[in-house]
Design a protein around this motif. Structure first.
Motif, mmCIF file in Angstrom:
data_model
loop_
_atom_site.group_PDB
_atom_site.id
_atom_site.type_symbol
_atom_site.label_atom_id
_atom_site.label_comp_id
_atom_site.label_asym_id
_atom_site.label_seq_id
_atom_site.Cartn_x
_atom_site.Cartn_y
_atom_site.Cartn_z
ATOM 1 N N GLY A 1 42.130 31.228 49.857
ATOM 2 C CA GLY A 1 42.971 30.537 48.889
ATOM 3 C C GLY A 1 42.150 29.763 47.871
ATOM 4 O O GLY A 1 42.469 29.750 46.676
ATOM 5 N N LEU A 2 41.097 29.121 48.327
ATOM 6 C CA LEU A 2 40.219 28.391 47.405
ATOM 7 C C LEU A 2 39.547 29.356 46.431
ATOM 8 O O LEU A 2 39.375 29.035 45.251
ATOM 9 C CB LEU A 2 39.168 27.616 48.197
ATOM 10 C CG LEU A 2 39.706 26.472 49.068
ATOM 11 C CD1 LEU A 2 38.605 25.919 49.961
ATOM 12 C CD2 LEU A 2 40.292 25.360 48.197
ATOM 13 N N ALA A 3 39.178 30.533 46.933
ATOM 14 C CA ALA A 3 38.594 31.542 46.051
ATOM 15 C C ALA A 3 39.606 31.992 45.003
ATOM 16 O O ALA A 3 39.287 32.123 43.810
ATOM 17 C CB ALA A 3 38.112 32.736 46.872
ATOM 18 N N ALA A 4 40.858 32.217 45.438
ATOM 19 C CA ALA A 4 41.903 32.629 44.499
ATOM 20 C C ALA A 4 42.145 31.552 43.449
ATOM 21 O O ALA A 4 42.354 31.858 42.267
ATOM 22 C CB ALA A 4 43.199 32.921 45.267
ATOM 23 N N GLU A 5 42.128 30.304 43.871
ATOM 24 C CA GLU A 5 42.339 29.200 42.924
ATOM 25 C C GLU A 5 41.244 29.165 41.866
ATOM 26 O O GLU A 5 41.521 29.010 40.665
ATOM 27 C CB GLU A 5 42.375 27.877 43.677
ATOM 28 C CG GLU A 5 42.607 26.674 42.769
ATOM 29 C CD GLU A 5 42.609 25.351 43.513
ATOM 30 O OE1 GLU A 5 42.543 24.297 42.839
ATOM 31 O OE2 GLU A 5 42.672 25.360 44.754
ATOM 32 N N GLU A 6 39.999 29.313 42.298
ATOM 33 C CA GLU A 6 38.892 29.287 41.340
ATOM 34 C C GLU A 6 38.950 30.484 40.395
ATOM 35 O O GLU A 6 38.644 30.357 39.199
ATOM 36 C CB GLU A 6 37.558 29.262 42.082
ATOM 37 C CG GLU A 6 37.289 27.969 42.823
ATOM 38 C CD GLU A 6 37.346 26.761 41.896
ATOM 39 O OE1 GLU A 6 36.751 26.800 40.802
ATOM 40 O OE2 GLU A 6 38.001 25.767 42.259
ATOM 41 N N MET A 7 39.347 31.643 40.894
ATOM 42 C CA MET A 7 39.491 32.811 40.024
ATOM 43 C C MET A 7 40.614 32.597 39.022
ATOM 44 O O MET A 7 40.528 33.040 37.873
ATOM 45 C CB MET A 7 39.745 34.061 40.870
ATOM 46 C CG MET A 7 38.563 34.490 41.703
ATOM 47 S SD MET A 7 38.902 36.002 42.659
ATOM 48 C CE MET A 7 37.633 35.874 43.931
ATOM 49 N N GLY A 8 41.663 31.906 39.455
ATOM 50 C CA GLY A 8 42.748 31.597 38.537
ATOM 51 C C GLY A 8 42.306 30.697 37.406
ATOM 52 O O GLY A 8 42.773 30.832 36.272
ATOM 53 N N ARG A 9 41.402 29.795 37.677
ATOM 54 C CA ARG A 9 40.941 28.844 36.657
ATOM 55 C C ARG A 9 40.177 29.521 35.531
ATOM 56 O O ARG A 9 40.108 28.994 34.421
ATOM 57 C CB ARG A 9 40.089 27.757 37.301
ATOM 58 C CG ARG A 9 40.850 26.832 38.234
ATOM 59 C CD ARG A 9 39.990 25.671 38.681
ATOM 60 N NE ARG A 9 39.743 24.747 37.569
ATOM 61 C CZ ARG A 9 40.026 23.454 37.600
ATOM 62 N NH1 ARG A 9 40.577 22.919 38.676
ATOM 63 N NH2 ARG A 9 39.764 22.693 36.568
ATOM 64 N N VAL A 10 39.586 30.703 35.808
ATOM 65 C CA VAL A 10 38.834 31.409 34.758
ATOM 66 C C VAL A 10 39.493 32.739 34.394
ATOM 67 O O VAL A 10 38.934 33.517 33.629
ATOM 68 C CB VAL A 10 37.373 31.646 35.185
ATOM 69 C CG1 VAL A 10 36.646 30.320 35.375
ATOM 70 C CG2 VAL A 10 37.283 32.493 36.447
ATOM 71 N N LEU A 11 40.669 33.006 34.965
ATOM 72 C CA LEU A 11 41.395 34.252 34.714
ATOM 73 C C LEU A 11 40.574 35.477 35.093
ATOM 74 O O LEU A 11 40.631 36.516 34.430
ATOM 75 C CB LEU A 11 41.815 34.345 33.237
ATOM 76 C CG LEU A 11 42.777 33.270 32.737
ATOM 77 C CD1 LEU A 11 43.005 33.421 31.234
ATOM 78 C CD2 LEU A 11 44.105 33.331 33.476
ATOM 79 N N ALA A 12 39.792 35.359 36.172
ATOM 80 C CA ALA A 12 38.955 36.478 36.604
ATOM 81 C C ALA A 12 39.827 37.677 36.969
ATOM 82 O O ALA A 12 40.664 37.589 37.869
ATOM 83 C CB ALA A 12 38.095 36.068 37.795
ATOM 84 N N ALA A 13 39.632 38.773 36.257
ATOM 85 C CA ALA A 13 40.409 39.994 36.524
ATOM 86 C C ALA A 13 39.701 40.794 37.606
ATOM 87 O O ALA A 13 38.718 41.495 37.340
ATOM 88 C CB ALA A 13 40.556 40.816 35.249
ATOM 89 N N THR A 14 40.180 40.679 38.833
ATOM 90 C CA THR A 14 39.574 41.376 39.960
ATOM 91 C C THR A 14 40.666 41.961 40.847
ATOM 92 O O THR A 14 41.816 41.527 40.792
ATOM 93 C CB THR A 14 38.733 40.407 40.828
ATOM 94 O OG1 THR A 14 39.619 39.523 41.529
ATOM 95 C CG2 THR A 14 37.761 39.591 39.981
ATOM 96 N N PRO A 15 40.316 42.915 41.695
ATOM 97 C CA PRO A 15 41.288 43.448 42.669
ATOM 98 C C PRO A 15 41.359 42.593 43.930
ATOM 99 O O PRO A 15 41.499 43.114 45.038
ATOM 100 C CB PRO A 15 40.752 44.854 42.947
ATOM 101 C CG PRO A 15 39.279 44.742 42.742
ATOM 102 C CD PRO A 15 39.079 43.723 41.654
ATOM 103 N N PHE A 16 41.248 41.277 43.785
ATOM 104 C CA PHE A 16 41.223 40.361 44.926
ATOM 105 C C PHE A 16 42.519 40.454 45.736
ATOM 106 O O PHE A 16 42.488 40.577 46.962
ATOM 107 C CB PHE A 16 41.008 38.932 44.432
ATOM 108 C CG PHE A 16 40.935 37.894 45.515
ATOM 109 C CD1 PHE A 16 39.769 37.699 46.230
ATOM 110 C CD2 PHE A 16 42.045 37.111 45.822
ATOM 111 C CE1 PHE A 16 39.691 36.745 47.236
ATOM 112 C CE2 PHE A 16 41.980 36.150 46.829
ATOM 113 C CZ PHE A 16 40.802 35.975 47.542
ATOM 114 N N LEU A 17 43.664 40.398 45.072
ATOM 115 C CA LEU A 17 44.941 40.402 45.777
ATOM 116 C C LEU A 17 45.227 41.744 46.431
ATOM 117 O O LEU A 17 45.630 41.799 47.599
ATOM 118 C CB LEU A 17 46.075 40.032 44.825
ATOM 119 C CG LEU A 17 47.477 40.008 45.441
ATOM 120 C CD1 LEU A 17 47.552 38.973 46.566
ATOM 121 C CD2 LEU A 17 48.530 39.720 44.390
#
Length: 377
Positions: A74-90
Motif C-alpha cells: 500500500g505504501l508503494a502504491a501511495e508513492e506511485m500515485g504521488r508521481v503518477l507512475a504508469a506501471t502494471p502494479f495493480l
C-alpha cells in the motif's frame, strides 16, 4: 493494530520515493503520454521497481517474495500515485493474489517468478458491464473434450493490451472458474481502449476459445468455491491498493495546491492569506488525515487476517474515492483557470483520480456493499 509506520516501512517509503523522484517524476509520465507509446507504461521503470523489490513487496518469502506484507504494498502504491507512475502494479498484484490463493504448485512455479521479476505481465479479465459488477459473469466456459471452450466478452481489462497472459473469470458448470488464457490464442480479440488517464486497458472478446484442462487455475483440484474465494480476496486486495494510490494522488494534489496558494498573488497579496481559501484547505487536510488512517487500517487488516478486512477494503475504497474527488475539485478551483489547462500537472492528477475511483467500484458501489455486508440492508 498499529496505525503508524514501522521503521522498516519508513525506510521503504524513503527508498521508493528516492527511486521514483529519479526515474519516474511526473514529467516522465507526461513524456510517456505525449509519445503515443501503445504500451502506456515504461518497461524499464517496471524492471527497476521489480529489481528493488517494489513490484510486489506483499508476497511471502515462501512464494519467492520479500514478505513485507500488504502495508508495504500500500505504501508503494501511495508513492506511485504521488508521481503518477504508469506501471502494471495493480494488475500484477491481482494476478499474484489469484495464483497464490487458487493456483496449484505447478502453476505457481511456472508463473510467479516472472511476475515477481517483472518479465511477465498477467491481466485479470473480470468486468463485463459499464460499471464494476464482479458477480455478473455472462462469459461461459463449457466442456470441450478434456478441456474447455470460452465464449463471451470482458471489458476494461487493466493492462489487457500488453499482457503476456490472461486470467479469465468465467461461469462454469458449477459456479465461477478462473482460466489461464493466451491472449494470442485463436478466437481471442484484444481491442485497446483509450482512457482519459492515458493508462493501458482493453476490451477482450472470446469466440470459441479452446483451452486445455491445465488452464484451470488450481488444476484438477480447483473448485468453484475456491475460485469464488480467490476472486473475492484478490478484489479486496486490489481495492485497498487502489485506495492507497488514490490517497497518494490526493495528497500530492493538496500539497501542490497549498504551495500554489503561497506563491500566487491577487490584488497585491498572496491568495493563501484569504481566509475562505484557508478554511477550504483546512477541511481538505482533515479529510486526507482521516483517509490515511482508514487506508492503513485496511492494509493492516489484510496483513493480520482480520475478519473485517473485506468491509475495511470497501470502506477504504469508498473514503479515498470521495476524498480524492473532492481534493481534485478543490485543486482545480484554487488554481483558477490554469487548473484546467494541460500546461499544469493538476489536470493529470484529476484524470487519474477519476479513473482509479471508478476502478473496482466507486464510493457508491462500496457504500451499498458495506450496507449489505455490515447491516444487511
Amino acid at each position: 493494530m498499529p496505525l503508524v509506520l514501522t521503521e522498516d516501512e519508513q525506510m521503504l517509503v524513503e527508498s521508493l520515493r528516492s527511486l521514483l523522484s529519479r526515474s519516474a517524476p511526473v514529467a516522465a509520465f507526461r513524456a510517456l503520454r505525449d509519445s503515443g507509446d501503445p504500451k502506456r507504461y515504461s518497461p524499464a521503470l517496471w524492471a527497476e521497481l521489480a529489481e528493488a523489490g517494489f513490484a510486489a513487496p506483499q508476497v511471502p518469502e515462501a512464494e519467492g517474495g520479500i514478505g513485507m506484507g500488504y502495508a508495504a504494498a500500500g505504501l508503494a502504491a501511495e508513492e506511485m500515485g504521488r508521481v503518477l507512475a504508469a506501471t502494471p502494479f495493480l494488475s500484477t498484484a491481482l494476478a499474484i493474489e489469484l495464483l497464490i490463493a487458487a493456483g496449484d504448485a505447478g502453476q505457481k512455479a511456472a508463473l510467479l517468478p516472472g511476475l515477481l521479476d517483472g518479465s511477465r505481465l498477467f491481466a485479470l479479465a473480470i468486468e463485463e458491464g459499464g460499471r464494476h459488477d464482479p458477480d455478473t459473469r455472462a462469459t461461459r466456459a463449457t466442456r470441450d473434450g478434456a478441456g474447455w471452450r470460452i465464449e463471451g466478452t470482458k471489458r476494461f481489462v487493466l493492462d489487457g493490451g500488453v499482457a503476456d497472459g490472461l486470467i479469465v473469470a468465467t461461469q462454469g458448470e458449477d459456479g465461477p472458474m478462473l482460466l489461464l488464457v493466451d491472449p494470442g490464442a485463436p478466437g481471442v480479440a484484444v481491442t485497446p481502449r483509450a482512457s482519459i488517464d492515458s493508462r493501458n486497458a482493453a476490451d477482450i472478446a472470446f469466440e470459441g476459445v479452446s483451452v486445455g484442462a491445465d488452464a484451470v487455475l488450481g488444476g484438477a483440484n480447483g473448485s468453484a468455491d475456491d475460485a469464488a474465494a480467490a476472486i473475492a480476496r484478490a478484489l479486496d486486495v486490489g481495492r485497498v491498493l487502489l485506495a492507497a494510490e488514490l490517497l497518494g494522488i490526493a495528497q500530492e494534489a493538496f500539497d501542490r495546491t497549498v504551495a500554489y496558494l503561497k506563491e500566487r498573488e491577487q490584488f497585491g497579496v498572496k491568495i493563501g492569506t484569504f481566509q475562505a481559501l484557508q478554511h477550504r484547505a483546512a477541511r481538505q487536510y482533515v479529510a486526507l488525515d482521516l483517509a490515511r488512517s482508514v487506508v492503513l487500517k485496511a492494509l493492516r487488516a489484510l496483513d493480520e487476517g482480520d475478519k473485517a478486512r473485506s468491509a475495511l477494503a470497501s470502506l477504504a475504497k469508498a473514503v479515498t474515492t470521495r476524498t480524492a474527488r473532492e481534493a481534485m475539485n478543490e485543486a482545480v478551483q484554487m488554481h483558477g483557470g490554469v487548473g484546467v489547462t494541460d500546461e499544469f500537472d493538476i489536470g493529470l492528477f484529476f484524470k487519474r483520480a477519476r479513473v482509479a475511483g471508478e476502478t473496482l467500484g466507486d464510493d457508491y458501489f462500496h457504500r451499498e456493499r458495506l450496507a449489505k455486508m455490515v447491516w444487511g440492508i
